[in-house]
Design a protein around this motif. Structure first.
Motif, PDB file in Angstrom:
ATOM      1  N   ALA A  78     -45.467  57.768  24.932  1.00 59.37           N
ATOM      2  CA  ALA A  78     -45.186  58.426  23.652  1.00 59.37           C
ATOM      3  C   ALA A  78     -44.281  57.561  22.782  1.00 59.37           C
ATOM      4  CB  ALA A  78     -44.544  59.790  23.891  1.00 59.37           C
ATOM      5  N   ASP A  79     -43.326  56.896  23.409  1.00 56.62           N
ATOM      6  CA  ASP A  79     -42.410  56.031  22.666  1.00 56.62           C
ATOM      7  C   ASP A  79     -43.159  54.869  22.018  1.00 56.62           C
ATOM      8  OD1 ASP A  79     -39.657  55.164  21.943  1.00 56.62           O
ATOM      9  OD2 ASP A  79     -40.152  53.464  23.229  1.00 56.62           O
ATOM     10  N   LYS A  80     -44.065  54.258  22.760  1.00 61.31           N
ATOM     11  CA  LYS A  80     -44.859  53.151  22.218  1.00 61.31           C
ATOM     12  C   LYS A  80     -45.757  53.637  21.084  1.00 61.31           C
ATOM     13  CE  LYS A  80     -44.965  50.490  26.532  1.00 61.31           C
ATOM     14  NZ  LYS A  80     -45.823  49.972  27.636  1.00 61.31           N
ATOM     15  N   THR A  81     -46.346  54.811  21.282  1.00 63.00           N
ATOM     16  CA  THR A  81     -47.208  55.382  20.247  1.00 63.00           C
ATOM     17  C   THR A  81     -46.418  55.676  18.985  1.00 63.00           C
ATOM     18  OG1 THR A  81     -48.621  56.406  21.927  1.00 63.00           O
ATOM     19  CG2 THR A  81     -48.782  57.279  19.691  1.00 63.00           C
ATOM     20  N   ASP A  82     -45.236  56.245  19.161  1.00 59.94           N
ATOM     21  CA  ASP A  82     -44.419  56.615  18.010  1.00 59.94           C
ATOM     22  C   ASP A  82     -43.967  55.390  17.225  1.00 59.94           C
ATOM     23  OD1 ASP A  82     -43.395  59.249  16.970  1.00 59.94           O
ATOM     24  OD2 ASP A  82     -41.542  58.081  16.906  1.00 59.94           O
ATOM     25  N   ARG A  83     -43.679  54.313  17.932  1.00 59.64           N
ATOM     26  CA  ARG A  83     -43.291  53.075  17.254  1.00 59.64           C
ATOM     27  C   ARG A  83     -44.455  52.533  16.419  1.00 59.64           C
ATOM     28  NH1 ARG A  83     -38.621  50.517  19.410  1.00 59.64           N
ATOM     29  NH2 ARG A  83     -37.744  51.665  21.177  1.00 59.64           N
ATOM     30  N   ALA A  84     -45.657  52.615  16.977  1.00 59.02           N
ATOM     31  CA  ALA A  84     -46.839  52.142  16.248  1.00 59.02           C
ATOM     32  C   ALA A  84     -47.073  52.984  14.996  1.00 59.02           C
ATOM     33  CB  ALA A  84     -48.063  52.191  17.157  1.00 59.02           C
ATOM     34  N   LEU A  85     -46.926  54.299  15.130  1.00 58.83           N
ATOM     35  CA  LEU A  85     -47.105  55.187  13.976  1.00 58.83           C
ATOM     36  C   LEU A  85     -46.041  54.931  12.916  1.00 58.83           C
ATOM     37  CD1 LEU A  85     -47.957  58.553  15.773  1.00 58.83           C
ATOM     38  CD2 LEU A  85     -49.494  57.184  14.358  1.00 58.83           C
ATOM     39  N   ALA A  86     -44.817  54.694  13.358  1.00 63.15           N
ATOM     40  CA  ALA A  86     -43.719  54.438  12.420  1.00 63.15           C
ATOM     41  C   ALA A  86     -43.992  53.173  11.609  1.00 63.15           C
ATOM     42  CB  ALA A  86     -42.399  54.319  13.172  1.00 63.15           C
ATOM     43  N   ARG A  87     -44.509  52.143  12.273  1.00 63.09           N
ATOM     44  CA  ARG A  87     -44.835  50.901  11.561  1.00 63.09           C
ATOM     45  C   ARG A  87     -45.931  51.137  10.529  1.00 63.09           C
ATOM     46  NH1 ARG A  87     -44.184  48.589  16.783  1.00 63.09           N
ATOM     47  NH2 ARG A  87     -46.435  48.727  17.152  1.00 63.09           N
ATOM     48  N   MET A  88     -46.947  51.895  10.915  1.00 64.35           N
ATOM     49  CA  MET A  88     -48.051  52.179  10.002  1.00 64.35           C
ATOM     50  C   MET A  88     -47.566  52.960   8.787  1.00 64.35           C
ATOM     51  SD  MET A  88     -50.997  53.157  12.785  1.00 64.35           S
ATOM     52  CE  MET A  88     -51.996  53.897  11.520  1.00 64.35           C
ATOM     53  N   LYS A  89     -46.729  53.964   9.019  1.00 63.08           N
ATOM     54  CA  LYS A  89     -46.228  54.780   7.917  1.00 63.08           C
ATOM     55  C   LYS A  89     -45.297  53.977   7.019  1.00 63.08           C
ATOM     56  CE  LYS A  89     -46.714  59.224  10.281  1.00 63.08           C
ATOM     57  NZ  LYS A  89     -46.027  60.426  10.820  1.00 63.08           N
ATOM     58  N   ARG A  90     -44.511  53.087   7.619  1.00 62.99           N
ATOM     59  CA  ARG A  90     -43.622  52.238   6.822  1.00 62.99           C
ATOM     60  C   ARG A  90     -44.431  51.306   5.929  1.00 62.99           C
ATOM     61  NH1 ARG A  90     -41.248  49.276  10.696  1.00 62.99           N
ATOM     62  NH2 ARG A  90     -42.805  47.639  10.384  1.00 62.99           N
ATOM     63  N   ASP A  91     -45.474  50.711   6.495  1.00 69.99           N
ATOM     64  CA  ASP A  91     -46.321  49.803   5.717  1.00 69.99           C
ATOM     65  C   ASP A  91     -47.016  50.549   4.579  1.00 69.99           C
ATOM     66  OD1 ASP A  91     -45.578  47.804   7.432  1.00 69.99           O
ATOM     67  OD2 ASP A  91     -47.437  47.818   8.598  1.00 69.99           O
ATOM     68  N   ALA A  92     -47.469  51.776   4.870  1.00 67.53           N
ATOM     69  CA  ALA A  92     -48.134  52.579   3.838  1.00 67.53           C
ATOM     70  C   ALA A  92     -47.155  52.917   2.717  1.00 67.53           C
ATOM     71  CB  ALA A  92     -48.697  53.856   4.459  1.00 67.53           C
ATOM     72  N   PHE A  93     -45.933  53.260   3.092  1.00 67.05           N
ATOM     73  CA  PHE A  93     -44.900  53.589   2.102  1.00 67.05           C
ATOM     74  C   PHE A  93     -44.615  52.387   1.205  1.00 67.05           C
ATOM     75  CE2 PHE A  93     -40.338  53.625   0.976  1.00 67.05           C
ATOM     76  CZ  PHE A  93     -40.319  54.762   0.183  1.00 67.05           C
ATOM     77  N   MET A  94     -44.547  51.203   1.804  1.00 69.36           N
ATOM     78  CA  MET A  94     -44.273  49.997   1.027  1.00 69.36           C
ATOM     79  C   MET A  94     -45.417  49.697   0.063  1.00 69.36           C
ATOM     80  SD  MET A  94     -41.282  49.106   1.803  1.00 69.36           S
ATOM     81  CE  MET A  94     -41.282  47.537   0.914  1.00 69.36           C
ATOM     82  N   GLU A  95     -46.645  49.949   0.491  1.00 64.68           N
ATOM     83  CA  GLU A  95     -47.791  49.722  -0.392  1.00 64.68           C
ATOM     84  C   GLU A  95     -47.733  50.636  -1.608  1.00 64.68           C
ATOM     85  OE1 GLU A  95     -51.799  49.062   1.079  1.00 64.68           O
ATOM     86  OE2 GLU A  95     -51.019  49.022   3.123  1.00 64.68           O
ATOM     87  N   VAL A  96     -47.360  51.893  -1.376  1.00 60.65           N
ATOM     88  CA  VAL A  96     -47.246  52.842  -2.486  1.00 60.65           C
ATOM     89  C   VAL A  96     -46.134  52.410  -3.438  1.00 60.65           C
ATOM     90  CG1 VAL A  96     -46.660  55.221  -3.107  1.00 60.65           C
ATOM     91  CG2 VAL A  96     -48.188  54.777  -1.182  1.00 60.65           C
ATOM     92  N   ARG A  97     -45.039  51.944  -2.887  1.00 63.60           N
ATOM     93  CA  ARG A  97     -43.921  51.485  -3.723  1.00 63.60           C
ATOM     94  C   ARG A  97     -44.312  50.289  -4.578  1.00 63.60           C
ATOM     95  NH1 ARG A  97     -37.986  51.051  -1.344  1.00 63.60           N
ATOM     96  NH2 ARG A  97     -37.737  50.613  -3.567  1.00 63.60           N
ATOM     97  N   LYS A  98     -45.254  49.495  -4.069  1.00 66.19           N
ATOM     98  CA  LYS A  98     -45.711  48.322  -4.813  1.00 66.19           C
ATOM     99  C   LYS A  98     -46.773  48.675  -5.853  1.00 66.19           C
ATOM    100  CE  LYS A  98     -44.774  45.020  -1.082  1.00 66.19           C
ATOM    101  NZ  LYS A  98     -45.392  44.097  -0.083  1.00 66.19           N
ATOM    102  N   GLY A  99     -47.136  49.968  -5.914  1.00 69.35           N
ATOM    103  CA  GLY A  99     -48.067  50.397  -6.949  1.00 69.35           C
ATOM    104  C   GLY A  99     -49.442  50.808  -6.472  1.00 69.35           C
ATOM    105  N   ALA A 100     -49.675  50.780  -5.168  1.00 65.09           N
ATOM    106  CA  ALA A 100     -50.984  51.181  -4.649  1.00 65.09           C
ATOM    107  C   ALA A 100     -51.202  52.674  -4.885  1.00 65.09           C
ATOM    108  CB  ALA A 100     -51.085  50.865  -3.159  1.00 65.09           C
ATOM    109  N   ASP A 101     -52.462  53.064  -5.024  1.00 63.76           N
ATOM    110  CA  ASP A 101     -52.800  54.466  -5.244  1.00 63.76           C
ATOM    111  C   ASP A 101     -52.479  55.277  -3.990  1.00 63.76           C
ATOM    112  OD1 ASP A 101     -55.180  56.708  -4.954  1.00 63.76           O
ATOM    113  OD2 ASP A 101     -54.446  56.485  -7.008  1.00 63.76           O
TER     114      ASP A 101
END
Length: 218
Positions: A78-101
């Motif tokens: 679960a810890d490994k899974t949660d870390r992977a999800l956190a990275r994905m959500k962080r990357d998605a957040f950064m894309e939105v901040r850069k102007g992505a839809d």
């Protein structure tokens, strides 16, 4: 988790029973369209979050079912899974901040595949009897925010008329259960019922009195 949430879990289980009945009815009426069967683990790679009541329930059942090494092994996964999800959500957040839809990013996230920490090596859910509602309805037509969804492995055809489960109503009920729970335990976190928690995080979290915002006497 020392909190006594039995009354709240009974209400949740009643909703689960209703959802299971709907699934069974659709499967009976459309046996060729519903593909769900043992070791079909397509839904076990979908990314979704739990409402608070669901997270508390699955953690409660997890602690009752597992201990020792099996429990620790699942926590590690679960810890490994949660870390992977956190990275994905962080990357998605950064894309939105850069102007992505934002809607486009959400759509991309929904297509990502992450193995559920409760999916065993034999492709069977180790907590099948306590699985979340999202897992229970994955194989039948559902609708969220006016958009229909069908599992890619089913034989349901997009655009054809089928009985469709309105997930907005289910989510609303789950939110109400969560809100009532927060009120009943007199939590200081009055908006805690709005939380959405991945399965991995639910397994990792210690839902103790401090976390739940319960004031201690004295």
């Amino acid at each position: 988790m020392a909190l006594d949430l039995k009354e709240h879990f009974v209400k949740y289980e009643a909703l689960v029973e209703m959802v299971d009945a709907i699934f069974s009815r659709v499967k009976t009426e459309y046996p060729k369209e519903v593909f769900c069967r043992e070791k079909c683990s397509d839904c076990c790679y979908a990314i979704f979050d739990l409402t608070l009541i669901e997270a508390l329930y699955i953690k409660d059942r997890f602690l009752k079912k597992f201990s020792g090494k099996p429990k620790n092994d699942l926590i590690e996964i679960a810890d490994k899974t949660d870390r992977a999800l956190a990275r994905m959500k962080r990357d998605a957040f950064m894309e939105v901040r850069k102007g992505a839809d934002e809607l486009e990013i959400v759509g991309k996230m929904s297509m990502e595949r992450v193995r559920c920490p409760l999916l065993g090596k034999d492709d069977l859910c180790v907590m099948y009897e306590s699985r979340p509602i999202t897992c229970r309805v994955y194989g039948i037509p559902t609708a969220t925010a006016g958009k229909s969804h069908i599992c890619g492995r089913t034989n349901f055809k997009q655009g054809e008329p089928y009985p469709t489960l309105n997930m907005d109503k289910i989510y609303t009920q789950l939110q109400l259960f969560s809100a009532q729970l927060i009120q009943d335990i007199h939590s200081t976190n009055i908006r805690m019922h709005e939380m959405l928690i991945p399965v991995s995080m639910a397994l990792l979290t210690d839902f103790n009195e401090d976390y739940m915002g319960i004031k201690k006497n004295g």
